[in-house]
Structure formats: structure tokens, C-alpha cells
Design a protein around this motif. Structure first.
Motif, PDB file in Angstrom:
ATOM      1  N   LEU A 193       7.220  36.644  48.703  1.00  0.00           N
ATOM      2  CA  LEU A 193       7.055  35.501  47.804  1.00  0.00           C
ATOM      3  C   LEU A 193       6.141  35.844  46.629  1.00  0.00           C
ATOM      4  O   LEU A 193       6.554  35.767  45.472  1.00  0.00           O
ATOM      5  CB  LEU A 193       6.491  34.297  48.556  1.00  0.00           C
ATOM      6  CG  LEU A 193       7.381  33.678  49.633  1.00  0.00           C
ATOM      7  CD1 LEU A 193       6.637  32.562  50.362  1.00  0.00           C
ATOM      8  CD2 LEU A 193       8.669  33.152  49.024  1.00  0.00           C
ATOM      9  N   THR A 194       4.888  36.234  46.934  1.00  0.00           N
ATOM     10  CA  THR A 194       3.922  36.423  45.869  1.00  0.00           C
ATOM     11  C   THR A 194       2.785  37.321  46.329  1.00  0.00           C
ATOM     12  O   THR A 194       2.614  37.566  47.529  1.00  0.00           O
ATOM     13  CB  THR A 194       3.374  35.069  45.385  1.00  0.00           C
ATOM     14  OG1 THR A 194       2.601  35.251  44.195  1.00  0.00           O
ATOM     15  CG2 THR A 194       2.516  34.391  46.457  1.00  0.00           C
ATOM     16  N   ASP A 222       4.782  37.112  41.236  1.00  0.00           N
ATOM     17  CA  ASP A 222       5.307  35.939  41.943  1.00  0.00           C
ATOM     18  C   ASP A 222       6.827  35.901  41.864  1.00  0.00           C
ATOM     19  O   ASP A 222       7.441  34.832  41.883  1.00  0.00           O
ATOM     20  CB  ASP A 222       4.692  34.639  41.408  1.00  0.00           C
ATOM     21  CG  ASP A 222       5.100  34.356  39.975  1.00  0.00           C
ATOM     22  OD1 ASP A 222       4.755  33.283  39.464  1.00  0.00           O
ATOM     23  OD2 ASP A 222       5.774  35.221  39.350  1.00  0.00           O
ATOM     24  N   MET A 279       8.837  33.798  44.401  1.00  0.00           N
ATOM     25  CA  MET A 279       8.545  32.364  44.572  1.00  0.00           C
ATOM     26  C   MET A 279       9.685  31.528  43.993  1.00  0.00           C
ATOM     27  O   MET A 279      10.125  31.764  42.860  1.00  0.00           O
ATOM     28  CB  MET A 279       7.252  32.005  43.852  1.00  0.00           C
ATOM     29  CG  MET A 279       6.020  32.592  44.508  1.00  0.00           C
ATOM     30  SD  MET A 279       5.439  31.611  45.870  1.00  0.00           S
ATOM     31  CE  MET A 279       4.402  30.457  44.958  1.00  0.00           C
ATOM     32  N   PHE A 294       6.978  25.348  44.444  1.00  0.00           N
ATOM     33  CA  PHE A 294       6.113  26.293  45.138  1.00  0.00           C
ATOM     34  C   PHE A 294       5.021  26.795  44.186  1.00  0.00           C
ATOM     35  O   PHE A 294       5.312  27.158  43.040  1.00  0.00           O
ATOM     36  CB  PHE A 294       6.911  27.502  45.637  1.00  0.00           C
ATOM     37  CG  PHE A 294       7.703  27.249  46.883  1.00  0.00           C
ATOM     38  CD1 PHE A 294       8.757  26.342  46.887  1.00  0.00           C
ATOM     39  CD2 PHE A 294       7.407  27.931  48.052  1.00  0.00           C
ATOM     40  CE1 PHE A 294       9.492  26.113  48.044  1.00  0.00           C
ATOM     41  CE2 PHE A 294       8.151  27.711  49.207  1.00  0.00           C
ATOM     42  CZ  PHE A 294       9.192  26.808  49.197  1.00  0.00           C
ATOM     43  N   SER A 295       3.793  26.858  44.702  1.00  0.00           N
ATOM     44  CA  SER A 295       2.705  27.456  43.940  1.00  0.00           C
ATOM     45  C   SER A 295       1.722  28.095  44.901  1.00  0.00           C
ATOM     46  O   SER A 295       1.614  27.686  46.060  1.00  0.00           O
ATOM     47  CB  SER A 295       1.997  26.409  43.070  1.00  0.00           C
ATOM     48  OG  SER A 295       1.402  25.418  43.882  1.00  0.00           O
ATOM     49  N   ALA A 296       1.042  29.123  44.438  1.00  0.00           N
ATOM     50  CA  ALA A 296       0.047  29.813  45.262  1.00  0.00           C
ATOM     51  C   ALA A 296      -1.201  30.044  44.430  1.00  0.00           C
ATOM     52  O   ALA A 296      -1.116  30.241  43.215  1.00  0.00           O
ATOM     53  CB  ALA A 296       0.594  31.135  45.790  1.00  0.00           C
ATOM     54  N   LEU A 355      -0.885  28.409  49.810  1.00  0.00           N
ATOM     55  CA  LEU A 355       0.490  28.271  49.352  1.00  0.00           C
ATOM     56  C   LEU A 355       0.827  26.788  49.458  1.00  0.00           C
ATOM     57  O   LEU A 355       0.718  26.202  50.534  1.00  0.00           O
ATOM     58  CB  LEU A 355       1.439  29.093  50.236  1.00  0.00           C
ATOM     59  CG  LEU A 355       2.928  29.041  49.878  1.00  0.00           C
ATOM     60  CD1 LEU A 355       3.189  29.716  48.538  1.00  0.00           C
ATOM     61  CD2 LEU A 355       3.758  29.720  50.974  1.00  0.00           C
ATOM     62  N   TYR A 361       5.933  30.979  57.369  1.00  0.00           N
ATOM     63  CA  TYR A 361       5.290  31.545  56.190  1.00  0.00           C
ATOM     64  C   TYR A 361       4.196  32.496  56.664  1.00  0.00           C
ATOM     65  O   TYR A 361       3.284  32.106  57.388  1.00  0.00           O
ATOM     66  CB  TYR A 361       4.746  30.437  55.298  1.00  0.00           C
ATOM     67  CG  TYR A 361       5.857  29.650  54.642  1.00  0.00           C
ATOM     68  CD1 TYR A 361       6.498  28.619  55.316  1.00  0.00           C
ATOM     69  CD2 TYR A 361       6.309  29.994  53.368  1.00  0.00           C
ATOM     70  CE1 TYR A 361       7.555  27.933  54.741  1.00  0.00           C
ATOM     71  CE2 TYR A 361       7.359  29.311  52.776  1.00  0.00           C
ATOM     72  CZ  TYR A 361       7.985  28.280  53.476  1.00  0.00           C
ATOM     73  OH  TYR A 361       9.032  27.606  52.896  1.00  0.00           O
TER      74      TYR A 361
END
Lengths: 114, 109
Positions: A46-47, A57, A60, A65-67, A77, A90
Motif C-alpha cells: 500500500l504505502t 503511496d 494506496m 485511504f490515507s496514511a 492507516l 492490514y
């Protein structure tokens, strides 16, 4: 010597709710990675953060979705407006600077979206 | 197609026997990691390899980057060896691992 810590281990959300997953890397590790595991797709990147800075990223999903990595001891996450297709395990991993290909994984968070 | 192909997808071994798992890469892998995912879901590190071989107890692994493959040999299989074995290739500058689909190993008495 604690390994990578992930919380919660299990999370159940309703469709449309937000989910935040936490990762604490191994002390002294400067790289943090997030992966997702599903039966159909397997394990997918993902990242990636190095020294708290977002580096890549490319895995992603573009929406929802954000981290972040606000300090060296944890990364989050966040999934907004969760959908059933977000259900997965995850996994967070960490590694030493200069040895980023040798990654150590946490136990994962199993997210179930109803 | 799959960038990392693992074979076989499933394997049943009797206790005390030997076997080998294989990964073929269609990407330019410079490193390989082998993991065992236990029934609880945790990924346990078995080996980290640059081209060459490593041995640890009953396990031995080899990685040939020129021929684009890696193997994991299990000698004298034990019940606790059961689980899903994954290989993961590393290469390039972004440090992400590309995983195979896994080999489900069942060791029976």
C-alpha cells in the motif's frame, strides 16, 4: 524485544463508517510499510514511510485511504467511508534504514466491513 | 500474469519427509524474503537472501537472481512446519516487496 505492534487486532465497522488502524514499528527502525492481504489479491503493497516522510503511496486506493506517520513510534492507516470490499487483513512492517528489503511484519489488523 | 509465481500452491507431507518449494520471478529481484504465516496469521521471517544460500536448522534456501528463482528446502518435516509459506521479491528503488500467492503446507503424522 517487542516486534511490530498493531492495534486493534480485529475491527468491525458498518458500511460508511471510518476505520483507523495503528502500527508501532520496532524501536530503531526508520522505515514503515503497509500491506493488505485478501484471499483474492493476496498480499499487496500500500504505502511506505522513511524517517516519517511518505516515500511511496503507489499502492494506496486513490479515494478514502490515507496514511500518516506523525512520529517515529507510530503510523496510522485511515479508511474513510468503509466499504465491504475494504475487508482484509492490514499488515504493517518495519525495517532498518539501509536494509529496507528485510522487513519485519506485525500480526495484522483484520478489518471486517458489514 | 503473476510477477512472483510460487509452486506448488499446496503440499501435503508426512512427518519426517523432505520437500522443496519454489518461487519464479518475472521482475528483476535483487533480494528475496521467505515467510511462514502461522494459523494466527502472523508472518514469521524465515530467510532474507541476496543471491546465494542460507541454512537454518532443517530449512535451507537459495536465491539465483540471474535465473530468477528461489527455493526453500524443508528437511525432516515436523507438524509445527504446517502453515502457508510466502516468498517476497525485492528490487528497484521503492523498497516494496512483491509477494507470491503462497504454498499451503500440511504436515501429517
Amino acid at each position: 524485544n517487542a516486534g511490530v505492534i498493531q492495534t486493534p487486532r480485529h475491527k468491525v465497522t458498518g458500511k460508511g463508517q471510518e476505520a483507523t488502524l495503528w502500527c508501532e514499528p520496532i524501536s530503531g527502525h526508520s522505515a514503515v510499510f503497509w500491506y493488505r492481504q485478501t484471499i483474492v489479491q493476496g498480499l499487496e503493497f500500500l504505502t511506505y514511510f522513511r524517517n516519517q516522510a511518505p516515500i511511496d503511496d503507489s499502492g494506496m486506493p486513490k479515494e478514502r485511504f490515507s496514511a500518516q506517520m506523525p512520529n517515529q513510534s507510530h503510523s496510522t492507516l485511515k479508511i474513510q467511508s468503509t466499504q465491504p470490499q475494504d475487508s482484509a487483513v492490514y499488515l504493517c512492517a518495519s525495517s532498518l534504514e539501509g536494509q529496507e528489503y528485510e522487513q519485519y511484519f506485525g500480526p495484522g489488523t483484520r478489518l471486517t466491513v458489514l | 500474469g503473476d510477477k512472483v509465481k510460487q509452486s506448488p500452491s499446496a503440499l501435503s507431507l508426512q512427518e519426517g519427509t523432505n520437500s522443496a518449494l519454489r518461487c519464479n520471478f518475472s521482475i528483476a529481484a535483487t533480494t528475496v524474503q521467505w515467510f511462514l504465516q502461522n494459523p494466527r496469521g502472523s508472518l514469521i521471517n524465515l530467510f532474507y537472501l541476496v543471491p546465494g544460500t542460507k541454512e537454518n536448522g532443517r530449512l535451507k534456501s537459495a536465491f539465483d537472481s540471474k535465473e530468477s528463482y528461489s527455493t526453500l528446502h524443508i528437511r525432516d518435516a515436523q507438524l509445527e512446519d504446517s502453515g502457508t509459506y510466502f516468498c517476497a521479491a525485492g528490487g528497484g528503488s521503492n523498497y516494496k516487496l512483491t509477494f507470491g500467492k503462497g504454498t499451503l503446507l500440511t504436515v501429517t503424522p
